[in-house]
Design a protein around this motif. Structure first.
Motif, mmCIF file in Angstrom:
data_model
loop_
_atom_site.group_PDB
_atom_site.id
_atom_site.type_symbol
_atom_site.label_atom_id
_atom_site.label_comp_id
_atom_site.label_asym_id
_atom_site.label_seq_id
_atom_site.Cartn_x
_atom_site.Cartn_y
_atom_site.Cartn_z
ATOM 1 N N ILE A 22 15.170 71.943 40.822
ATOM 2 C CA ILE A 22 14.700 73.315 40.626
ATOM 3 C C ILE A 22 15.788 74.317 41.004
ATOM 4 O O ILE A 22 15.932 75.374 40.365
ATOM 5 C CB ILE A 22 13.378 73.577 41.406
ATOM 6 C CG1 ILE A 22 12.882 75.002 41.184
ATOM 7 C CG2 ILE A 22 13.553 73.334 42.898
ATOM 8 C CD1 ILE A 22 12.501 75.304 39.762
ATOM 9 N N LYS A 43 10.855 81.875 47.242
ATOM 10 C CA LYS A 43 9.922 81.073 46.437
ATOM 11 C C LYS A 43 10.578 79.779 45.993
ATOM 12 O O LYS A 43 9.999 78.687 46.095
ATOM 13 C CB LYS A 43 9.533 81.862 45.170
ATOM 14 C CG LYS A 43 8.254 82.625 45.274
ATOM 15 C CD LYS A 43 7.733 82.975 43.890
ATOM 16 C CE LYS A 43 8.409 84.171 43.282
ATOM 17 N NZ LYS A 43 7.938 84.469 41.916
ATOM 18 N N ILE A 54 9.501 75.938 46.732
ATOM 19 C CA ILE A 54 9.213 74.956 45.676
ATOM 20 C C ILE A 54 10.078 73.717 45.891
ATOM 21 O O ILE A 54 9.608 72.573 45.785
ATOM 22 C CB ILE A 54 9.473 75.568 44.277
ATOM 23 C CG1 ILE A 54 8.459 76.672 43.968
ATOM 24 C CG2 ILE A 54 9.428 74.491 43.204
ATOM 25 C CD1 ILE A 54 8.822 77.526 42.754
ATOM 26 N N TRP A 68 2.292 75.427 41.329
ATOM 27 C CA TRP A 68 3.450 74.689 40.836
ATOM 28 C C TRP A 68 3.012 73.371 40.198
ATOM 29 O O TRP A 68 3.451 73.025 39.098
ATOM 30 C CB TRP A 68 4.443 74.455 41.979
ATOM 31 C CG TRP A 68 5.718 73.840 41.534
ATOM 32 C CD1 TRP A 68 6.157 72.595 41.813
ATOM 33 C CD2 TRP A 68 6.712 74.442 40.706
ATOM 34 N NE1 TRP A 68 7.371 72.364 41.219
ATOM 35 C CE2 TRP A 68 7.735 73.482 40.529
ATOM 36 C CE3 TRP A 68 6.845 75.685 40.079
ATOM 37 C CZ2 TRP A 68 8.868 73.741 39.772
ATOM 38 C CZ3 TRP A 68 7.971 75.933 39.319
ATOM 39 C CH2 TRP A 68 8.962 74.976 39.164
ATOM 40 N N ALA A 102 1.369 74.187 36.942
ATOM 41 C CA ALA A 102 2.337 74.630 35.940
ATOM 42 C C ALA A 102 3.123 73.451 35.376
ATOM 43 O O ALA A 102 3.376 73.376 34.172
ATOM 44 C CB ALA A 102 3.290 75.661 36.558
ATOM 45 N N ALA A 108 2.985 72.359 31.642
ATOM 46 C CA ALA A 108 4.248 72.375 30.892
ATOM 47 C C ALA A 108 4.458 71.062 30.164
ATOM 48 O O ALA A 108 4.832 71.041 28.986
ATOM 49 C CB ALA A 108 5.414 72.641 31.844
ATOM 50 N N ILE A 137 4.382 70.378 25.837
ATOM 51 C CA ILE A 137 5.485 69.870 25.011
ATOM 52 C C ILE A 137 4.886 68.996 23.899
ATOM 53 O O ILE A 137 4.012 68.172 24.150
ATOM 54 C CB ILE A 137 6.475 69.068 25.884
ATOM 55 C CG1 ILE A 137 7.195 70.025 26.843
ATOM 56 C CG2 ILE A 137 7.471 68.298 25.038
ATOM 57 C CD1 ILE A 137 8.112 69.342 27.843
ATOM 58 N N ARG A 180 12.192 73.549 26.405
ATOM 59 C CA ARG A 180 10.830 73.928 26.786
ATOM 60 C C ARG A 180 10.599 73.677 28.272
ATOM 61 O O ARG A 180 9.952 74.463 28.949
ATOM 62 C CB ARG A 180 9.800 73.114 25.999
ATOM 63 C CG ARG A 180 9.601 73.589 24.578
ATOM 64 C CD ARG A 180 8.664 72.622 23.867
ATOM 65 N NE ARG A 180 8.569 72.913 22.458
ATOM 66 C CZ ARG A 180 7.579 73.604 21.894
ATOM 67 N NH1 ARG A 180 6.603 74.085 22.628
ATOM 68 N NH2 ARG A 180 7.563 73.815 20.599
ATOM 69 N N TRP A 181 11.104 72.555 28.738
ATOM 70 C CA TRP A 181 10.890 72.224 30.148
ATOM 71 C C TRP A 181 11.597 73.234 31.051
ATOM 72 O O TRP A 181 11.023 73.732 32.015
ATOM 73 C CB TRP A 181 11.363 70.796 30.411
ATOM 74 C CG TRP A 181 11.065 70.324 31.791
ATOM 75 C CD1 TRP A 181 11.955 70.073 32.780
ATOM 76 C CD2 TRP A 181 9.768 70.059 32.347
ATOM 77 N NE1 TRP A 181 11.302 69.671 33.917
ATOM 78 C CE2 TRP A 181 9.967 69.654 33.680
ATOM 79 C CE3 TRP A 181 8.467 70.138 31.847
ATOM 80 C CZ2 TRP A 181 8.903 69.318 34.527
ATOM 81 C CZ3 TRP A 181 7.414 69.799 32.675
ATOM 82 C CH2 TRP A 181 7.642 69.406 34.001
ATOM 83 N N ALA A 222 9.684 76.425 30.898
ATOM 84 C CA ALA A 222 8.403 76.327 31.600
ATOM 85 C C ALA A 222 8.607 76.400 33.112
ATOM 86 O O ALA A 222 7.842 77.041 33.825
ATOM 87 C CB ALA A 222 7.691 75.024 31.220
ATOM 88 N N LEU A 223 9.649 75.730 33.600
ATOM 89 C CA LEU A 223 9.906 75.778 35.048
ATOM 90 C C LEU A 223 10.254 77.202 35.471
ATOM 91 O O LEU A 223 9.795 77.683 36.510
ATOM 92 C CB LEU A 223 11.052 74.840 35.426
ATOM 93 C CG LEU A 223 10.800 73.348 35.290
ATOM 94 C CD1 LEU A 223 11.919 72.562 35.945
ATOM 95 C CD2 LEU A 223 9.470 72.953 35.915
ATOM 96 N N ALA A 264 7.199 79.238 35.368
ATOM 97 C CA ALA A 264 6.262 78.854 36.427
ATOM 98 C C ALA A 264 6.682 79.461 37.752
ATOM 99 O O ALA A 264 5.855 80.000 38.490
ATOM 100 C CB ALA A 264 6.203 77.328 36.551
ATOM 101 N N HIS A 265 7.953 79.427 38.037
ATOM 102 C CA HIS A 265 8.332 79.963 39.354
ATOM 103 C C HIS A 265 8.241 81.486 39.349
ATOM 104 O O HIS A 265 7.871 82.096 40.349
ATOM 105 C CB HIS A 265 9.685 79.397 39.840
ATOM 106 C CG HIS A 265 10.845 80.321 39.816
ATOM 107 N ND1 HIS A 265 11.924 80.146 38.997
ATOM 108 C CD2 HIS A 265 11.098 81.441 40.539
ATOM 109 C CE1 HIS A 265 12.790 81.124 39.195
ATOM 110 N NE2 HIS A 265 12.327 81.907 40.121
#
Lengths: 247, 247
Positions: free
Chosen positions: A160, A176, A180, A228, A231, A235, A239, B227-228, B231-232, B235-236
């Motif tokens: 992340i 944040k 995470i 999280w 999400a 996510a 896909i 997309r991933w 999305a991450l 999301a955050h």
């Protein structure tokens, strides 16, 4: 095990550390790993530590109580260091001193001399900086290109940060992201655990703007973990299915 | 380095492996690490391998060409094994044979005898199963509680599996999850790289339903990665700001 992460962004610095220590899987305890040395207006310096607890505690005692300067013979403490660079050098010197005292005996009893520390903060007149000090006492610095440093169990929480942590991340976002990253680590490694200590330092404030301990009842952190998880699930479900034709 | 993952769900089995090998950082090559032994209607067995390439290639040669059964004196190959359990034992025996031949010399030249393999598939009359065979030739099996097994650089890609991979995951979803897990690994460890080999086996089909190599031009995988990432990030950003009052 341990997980500590520091993120240095344009607006300031965030440092986060878990508190779980273990001597074997059957001996778990809680120890603070994020220590803040603060005199508002003069300096705010935080040290996050990973590795052998006896070593990290000795290093913290030495930098607090004082360590002889080999050139002047005077006893110096962390609170007297004129710059953050000198502070990192001082922490490195304390690690070498502990190695001088305990290193050989540790190695003789088949323990490695294992310690890594993050040293971050700002001293009046200097820049906000963050260093990672290795067991040899040498160190590297976080930069605009790679604004975060991790110690301990770093892999689970790294993706992340790799994706989202940049020098332009806001300070609240950095906190944040750090949480995470901590959540991902705690889910995959039981030896990293709550409570979590957090620190936030705004650039040029020369004091902490947040020092907060997050425990298992913390509603914000519980909500962050839930959101999280949800999400990520959403996510991956969003896909499209792989188009590779089955035979 | 290497990353291979297998996910065994109610509907079947997915196995995914990267292809990057490296002897030092300055010697990178591409080798297939996912090998499929298939005779539709009789058996489909896949072996994914990590560790020293000389060892894994020797093991694959032995199980293909044949290895003497110490009890009967007969030469056996993987294609003759009556069950998947016996297949995993056979692969373990091949690892021990390579250790017998090369182990001591490797250790004398300061190389560790490093090999781990996933063995998954189904043989007519038996169940769909997946095993992880260690360097000692012993092995564990994926179960309904923990339906995935990983070898190689496993930490970066584990959080998404911990969160989302269950025995009730659909086969298409398992493939997606495996690819997301692979993407996370490739982003954080340069020594895991494209192309990726994928295999899908439907339970009781006794043949592969998908064998596909994903390269850097693969539009689905590129889209999945985009997309991933998005999305991450979303999301955050969607998580509320920390409420801890700054002082």
């Amino acid at each position: 095990m341990t997980y500590c992460v520091g993120i240095l962004v344009r607006d300031g610095l965030v440092m986060i550390a878990d508190t779980r220590t273990n001597a074997g899987l059957d001996n778990i305890a809680t120890y603070r790993k994020l220590h803040v040395f603060e005199r508002p207006g003069d300096r705010v310096v935080a040290i996050a530590s990973s590795g052998n607890l006896a070593i990290t505690q000795s290093v913290l005692s030495l930098v607090s109580e004082g360590l002889e300067n080999p050139e002047t013979g005077e006893i110096e403490t962390l609170m007297e260091m004129p710059t953050l660079f000198r502070t990192a050098q001082f922490v490195g010197r304390a690690i070498r001193e502990v190695y001088r005292i305990d290193g050989r005996a540790l190695e003789q009893s088949a323990n490695s001399f294992d310690v890594t520390m993050l040293v971050g903060g700002q001293i009046a007149g200097g820049r906000l900086r963050m260093f990672m000090v290795y067991r040899a006492g040498n160190f590297i610095e976080a930069t605009e290109d790679t604004p975060y440093l991790q110690i301990g169990e770093h892999k689970y929480g790294k993706p992340i940060l790799d994706r989202a942590a940049t020098y332009d991340t806001t300070l609240q976002d950095a906190l944040k992201l750090g949480l995470i990253s901590m959540d991902s680590t705690m889910r995959s490694n039981l030896s990293v655990g709550l409570p979590i200590d957090t620190l936030m330092v705004r650039r040029d404030a020369i004091r902490s703007s947040l020092r907060h301990r997050i425990d298992s009842y913390d509603p914000y952190f519980r909500d962050l973990r839930d959101r999280w998880s949800r999400a990520l699930r959403d996510a991956h479900l969003a896909i499209p299915e792989p188009p590779y034709g089955e035979v």
